[in-house]
Design a protein around this motif. Sequence first.
Motif, PDB file in Angstrom:
ATOM      1  N   GLN A  74       0.849  -1.201   0.000  1.00 58.98           N
ATOM      2  CA  GLN A  74       0.000   0.000   0.000  1.00 58.98           C
ATOM      3  C   GLN A  74       0.883   1.248   0.000  1.00 58.98           C
ATOM      4  OE1 GLN A  74      -3.414  -0.186  -0.164  1.00 58.98           O
ATOM      5  NE2 GLN A  74      -3.083  -2.397  -0.335  1.00 58.98           N
ATOM      6  N   TRP A  75       0.756   2.025  -1.069  1.00 58.02           N
ATOM      7  CA  TRP A  75       1.600   3.219  -1.211  1.00 58.02           C
ATOM      8  C   TRP A  75       0.988   4.391  -0.469  1.00 58.02           C
ATOM      9  CZ3 TRP A  75       6.371   2.816  -3.205  1.00 58.02           C
ATOM     10  CH2 TRP A  75       6.647   1.659  -3.916  1.00 58.02           C
ATOM     11  N   HIS A  76       0.910   4.285   0.844  1.00 57.99           N
ATOM     12  CA  HIS A  76       0.351   5.414   1.581  1.00 57.99           C
ATOM     13  C   HIS A  76       1.392   6.004   2.523  1.00 57.99           C
ATOM     14  CE1 HIS A  76       0.078   2.770   4.974  1.00 57.99           C
ATOM     15  NE2 HIS A  76      -0.749   1.963   4.344  1.00 57.99           N
ATOM     16  N   SER A 100      11.112  14.274  -7.169  1.00 56.14           N
ATOM     17  CA  SER A 100      11.644  12.933  -6.938  1.00 56.14           C
ATOM     18  C   SER A 100      11.802  12.684  -5.443  1.00 56.14           C
ATOM     19  CB  SER A 100      12.997  12.788  -7.619  1.00 56.14           C
ATOM     20  OG  SER A 100      12.810  12.932  -9.001  1.00 56.14           O
ATOM     21  N   PRO A 101      11.761  11.429  -5.024  1.00 58.15           N
ATOM     22  CA  PRO A 101      11.918  11.125  -3.597  1.00 58.15           C
ATOM     23  C   PRO A 101      13.288  11.568  -3.091  1.00 58.15           C
ATOM     24  CG  PRO A 101      11.175   9.190  -4.811  1.00 58.15           C
ATOM     25  CD  PRO A 101      11.555  10.214  -5.825  1.00 58.15           C
ATOM     26  N   GLU A 102      13.307  11.947  -1.825  1.00 60.41           N
ATOM     27  CA  GLU A 102      14.573  12.321  -1.202  1.00 60.41           C
ATOM     28  C   GLU A 102      14.688  11.651   0.147  1.00 60.41           C
ATOM     29  OE1 GLU A 102      15.404  16.549  -0.890  1.00 60.41           O
ATOM     30  OE2 GLU A 102      14.907  16.716  -3.041  1.00 60.41           O
ATOM     31  N   LEU A 103      15.892  11.189   0.439  1.00 57.89           N
ATOM     32  CA  LEU A 103      16.139  10.533   1.707  1.00 57.89           C
ATOM     33  C   LEU A 103      16.436  11.593   2.757  1.00 57.89           C
ATOM     34  CD1 LEU A 103      16.331   7.620   2.711  1.00 57.89           C
ATOM     35  CD2 LEU A 103      18.778   7.696   2.250  1.00 57.89           C
ATOM     36  N   LEU A 120       1.715   6.917  -9.556  1.00 60.63           N
ATOM     37  CA  LEU A 120       2.837   7.832  -9.783  1.00 60.63           C
ATOM     38  C   LEU A 120       3.858   7.717  -8.646  1.00 60.63           C
ATOM     39  CD1 LEU A 120       3.958  10.197 -11.570  1.00 60.63           C
ATOM     40  CD2 LEU A 120       2.960  11.729  -9.859  1.00 60.63           C
ATOM     41  N   ILE A 121       3.364   7.655  -7.416  1.00 57.80           N
ATOM     42  CA  ILE A 121       4.259   7.541  -6.259  1.00 57.80           C
ATOM     43  C   ILE A 121       5.071   6.244  -6.360  1.00 57.80           C
ATOM     44  CG2 ILE A 121       4.326   7.258  -3.739  1.00 57.80           C
ATOM     45  CD1 ILE A 121       1.766   9.110  -3.750  1.00 57.80           C
ATOM     46  N   ALA A 122       4.398   5.156  -6.665  1.00 57.92           N
ATOM     47  CA  ALA A 122       5.087   3.869  -6.808  1.00 57.92           C
ATOM     48  C   ALA A 122       6.172   3.978  -7.875  1.00 57.92           C
ATOM     49  CB  ALA A 122       4.086   2.781  -7.185  1.00 57.92           C
ATOM     50  N   HIS A 123       5.816   4.557  -9.010  1.00 55.83           N
ATOM     51  CA  HIS A 123       6.770   4.676 -10.113  1.00 55.83           C
ATOM     52  C   HIS A 123       8.005   5.468  -9.687  1.00 55.83           C
ATOM     53  CE1 HIS A 123       8.270   5.183 -14.165  1.00 55.83           C
ATOM     54  NE2 HIS A 123       8.375   6.481 -13.925  1.00 55.83           N
ATOM     55  N   TYR A 233       9.997  -8.710  -3.193  1.00 55.12           N
ATOM     56  CA  TYR A 233       9.140  -8.603  -4.379  1.00 55.12           C
ATOM     57  C   TYR A 233       7.835  -7.864  -4.094  1.00 55.12           C
ATOM     58  CZ  TYR A 233      11.891 -11.066  -7.807  1.00 55.12           C
ATOM     59  OH  TYR A 233      12.863 -11.386  -8.705  1.00 55.12           O
ATOM     60  N   LEU A 234       7.675  -7.365  -2.867  1.00 48.19           N
ATOM     61  CA  LEU A 234       6.437  -6.650  -2.548  1.00 48.19           C
ATOM     62  C   LEU A 234       6.226  -5.430  -3.424  1.00 48.19           C
ATOM     63  CD1 LEU A 234       5.944  -6.531   1.322  1.00 48.19           C
ATOM     64  CD2 LEU A 234       4.476  -7.566  -0.399  1.00 48.19           C
ATOM     65  N   ILE A 235       7.321  -4.732  -3.734  1.00 47.18           N
ATOM     66  CA  ILE A 235       7.157  -3.547  -4.583  1.00 47.18           C
ATOM     67  C   ILE A 235       7.703  -3.841  -5.985  1.00 47.18           C
ATOM     68  CG2 ILE A 235       7.239  -1.897  -2.675  1.00 47.18           C
ATOM     69  CD1 ILE A 235      10.109  -1.193  -3.625  1.00 47.18           C
ATOM     70  N   GLY A 236       7.221  -3.098  -6.949  1.00 50.44           N
ATOM     71  CA  GLY A 236       7.695  -3.247  -8.322  1.00 50.44           C
ATOM     72  C   GLY A 236       7.104  -4.456  -9.007  1.00 50.44           C
TER      73      GLY A 236
END
Length: 236
Positions: A74-76, A100-103, A120-123, A233-236
């Motif tokens: 779940q991308w929340h 873009s994501p930032e750490l 979009l967030i997942a991508h 493998y949960l994501i992608g």
Amino acid sequence: MQYMLALPNGEQIPYHLERRARRTIGMKITANGLVVHAPLRIRQSELETLLLSKARWISTKLQARQSASIPEFQWHDGATLHLLGQPLTLRIIQATRNSSPELAGRELRIATTDPHDHGLIAHKVIQWFKKEARLDFIRRLPILAARLGEPTPSLFLSNARTRWGSCNSRREVRLNWRLIQADPSLVNYVIAHELAHLREMNHSAKFWAVVASIYPEYRQAERDLKACSQQLYLIG
Ligand SMILES: [Zn+2]
């Protein structure tokens, strides 16, 4: 009765044995795992030899059953991701533009105009993982290659559904980007494994001796990798 079946690769599969007045051995995968129906008289050793000959079938079925029961990621906001074995909290921030994501510490922050656009967030997060994977793998590869006394091969990222890495005779090493989520020891192991293929393009005893020469704990790593592969493998 509950028993343990020890596979040659070190994996232990628990199974429930029910003896019945029957002639053949039956196996089924249930919500509780492997259930074996065996004739009353068959010896345990004989039974296990037979089960071992079906080990591949058993592992595949168990894995399929497990992955079917794992909920989709779940991308929340607040979701937990992993980078090199360490948990990261996903922070989704409403903003006037996408970035873009930032750490930031143990948070992975992504600014977006639509926090509900999970696609979009997942991508974007997966793109970020791929970038991190390349940066990390390209640092490890020459170190482990040097340990083997081999020039550094070319690195490619892979998106394979079923394998962590591969190596071909053109000295190209492919590593699954999802590995960047795993503990560093497992990344090192997969790299060591693929590098060993530069010497031996097979999985013979000779091959494993090469692996052991640069990664002695490879058996444990194989087990750990198997244990966490669904997580990876949960994501992608
Ligand atoms: Zn291999």
